[in-house]
Design a protein around this motif. Structure first.
Motif, mmCIF file in Angstrom:
data_model
loop_
_atom_site.group_PDB
_atom_site.id
_atom_site.type_symbol
_atom_site.label_atom_id
_atom_site.label_comp_id
_atom_site.label_asym_id
_atom_site.label_seq_id
_atom_site.Cartn_x
_atom_site.Cartn_y
_atom_site.Cartn_z
ATOM 1 N N HIS A 222 0.813 -1.266 0.026
ATOM 2 C CA HIS A 222 -0.024 -0.072 0.176
ATOM 3 C C HIS A 222 0.739 1.415 -0.008
ATOM 4 N N TRP A 223 2.186 1.097 0.088
ATOM 5 C CA TRP A 223 3.166 2.285 0.456
ATOM 6 C C TRP A 223 3.652 2.905 -1.251
ATOM 7 N N ASN A 224 4.084 3.985 -0.992
ATOM 8 C CA ASN A 224 4.690 4.956 -2.116
ATOM 9 C C ASN A 224 6.255 4.704 -1.987
ATOM 10 N N ARG A 225 6.464 4.588 -0.623
ATOM 11 C CA ARG A 225 7.566 4.840 -0.295
ATOM 12 C C ARG A 225 7.838 4.160 1.239
ATOM 13 N N MET A 226 9.183 3.835 1.436
ATOM 14 C CA MET A 226 9.551 3.251 3.000
ATOM 15 C C MET A 226 9.323 4.543 3.720
ATOM 16 N N PRO A 227 8.578 4.126 4.910
ATOM 17 C CA PRO A 227 8.502 5.210 5.969
ATOM 18 C C PRO A 227 9.943 5.388 6.430
#
Length: 328
Positions: A222-227
């Motif tokens: 669900h992510w666009n980048r790593m937190p």
């Protein structure tokens, strides 16, 4: 993971067959797999290297729907490890994991017999061949007891569903133990079951690398980048391996197909739940199970039809008659 997400995210979905293979099942991702396994086996065993072996059961086939992907590995100290991602519930899952474990144990004797045969052939031919240290490490002993000396087999089962045969918790560890006092009788048979729906921690609650890895596997699609909170080097490597944009053309085509299968699987599960199939199954009613299976086949047919498959193909996949499919 409840509900459907029809967007194609920045990272591959690890609950698809190709996605799991990309993250953990290729030579470039070996160090990432070792990190995950060492976190799972922390305090029990530490792996410094491993090789990928041929899988005993190919799981990426329509005939075995719902099975995601197997990894079969051998460590540099002689342990065998089965890693499997299972997307959705089926009634004999725990039996199947037992079958896989027993088969891997049985294969040890067969492999040793083949190794000894090869060694004898090499000596007869006068060759001084160099063999892989992973596969040729046992001495040539023929006594009866040595024949049944086992290496440890670990079964790691990542499950995107709740298994009724296990306790309602994320991790279940099983061993062969004395029922009365819990003492381990044989250390060579180990299973670890991870039920992802029970892992409910938020990132801010994940203090260990183990928790962060599990959190990432559950949510990364669900992510666009790593937190920013995932600062360890392992997540930089994971970000590189799992980025959809970094896939080869061949892997991207295979991944898109796998993602479609995954979405159909989730739709079928939701339809089955709404139809009361799971309730009938849990209550053990034969009639409920039969009706649930019929509802599932009909739901599969509807969704495959929506994806553009013709009636003949749907009939072969579901077992329904073409005339019944026509009316859906």
């Amino acid at each position: 993971m409840d509900g459907m997400d029809l967007t194609c995210g920045h990272f591959v979905n690890p609950f698809t067959d190709i996605g799991f293979k990309i993250i953990f099942g290729q030579p470039a991702s070996k160090e990432l797999l070792i990190t995950l396994l060492n976190e799972l086996l922390s305090g029990e065993h530490r792996i410094t290297n491993l090789i990928f072996l041929d899988k005993e059961n190919h799981s990426d086939s329509m005939a075995d729907a719902g099975i995601i992907y197997d990894l079969y590995c051998l460590t540099d100290t002689g342990e065998y490890i089965i890693v499997e991602m299972q997307n959705r519930f089926h009634s004999s899952f725990l039996d199947r994991t037992l079958f896989y474990m027993c088969r891997a144990i049985g294969r040890q004797v067969e492999n040793l017999r083949e190794k000894r045969k090869k060694e004898r052939e090499l000596r007869m031919d006068g060759h001084d061949a160099e063999e892989d240290d992973f596969l040729l490490k046992e001495p040539m002993q023929e006594n009866y007891g040595t024949r049944y000396r086992l290496s440890t087999v670990y079964g790691i089962f990542l499950m995107n569903f709740r298994e009724p045969g296990l306790e309602e918790k994320f991790r279940t560890d099983t061993v062969i133990a004395d029922r009365e006092n819990g003492r381990v009788v044989n250390p060579h048979f180990r299973q670890i079951f991870l039920q992802f729906p029970y892992f409910t921690r938020e990132l801010k609650e994940c203090e260990t690398l183990y928790d962060k890895l599990i959190y990432t596997l559950k949510n990364m699609q669900h992510w666009n980048r790593m937190p920013d909170a995932l600062k360890e080097q392992v997540f930089s490597r994971l970000e590189e391996l799992a980025a959809v944009a970094n896939l080869s053309m061949e892997d991207r085509i295979a991944y898109d197909k796998a993602l479609d299968r995954y979405r159909v699987s989730r739709i079928v599960e939701e339809d089955a739940r709404e139809a009361g199939w799971k309730k009938g199954l849990e209550e053990g009613r034969a009639e409920g199970r039969a009706e649930g299976r019929a509802e599932i086949q009909i739901a599969i047919a509807r969704n495959l039809k929506a994806l553009g498959m013709n009636n003949e193909q749907i009939a072969k996949t579901t077992g329904l008659r073409e005339e019944d499919i026509e009316g859906l």
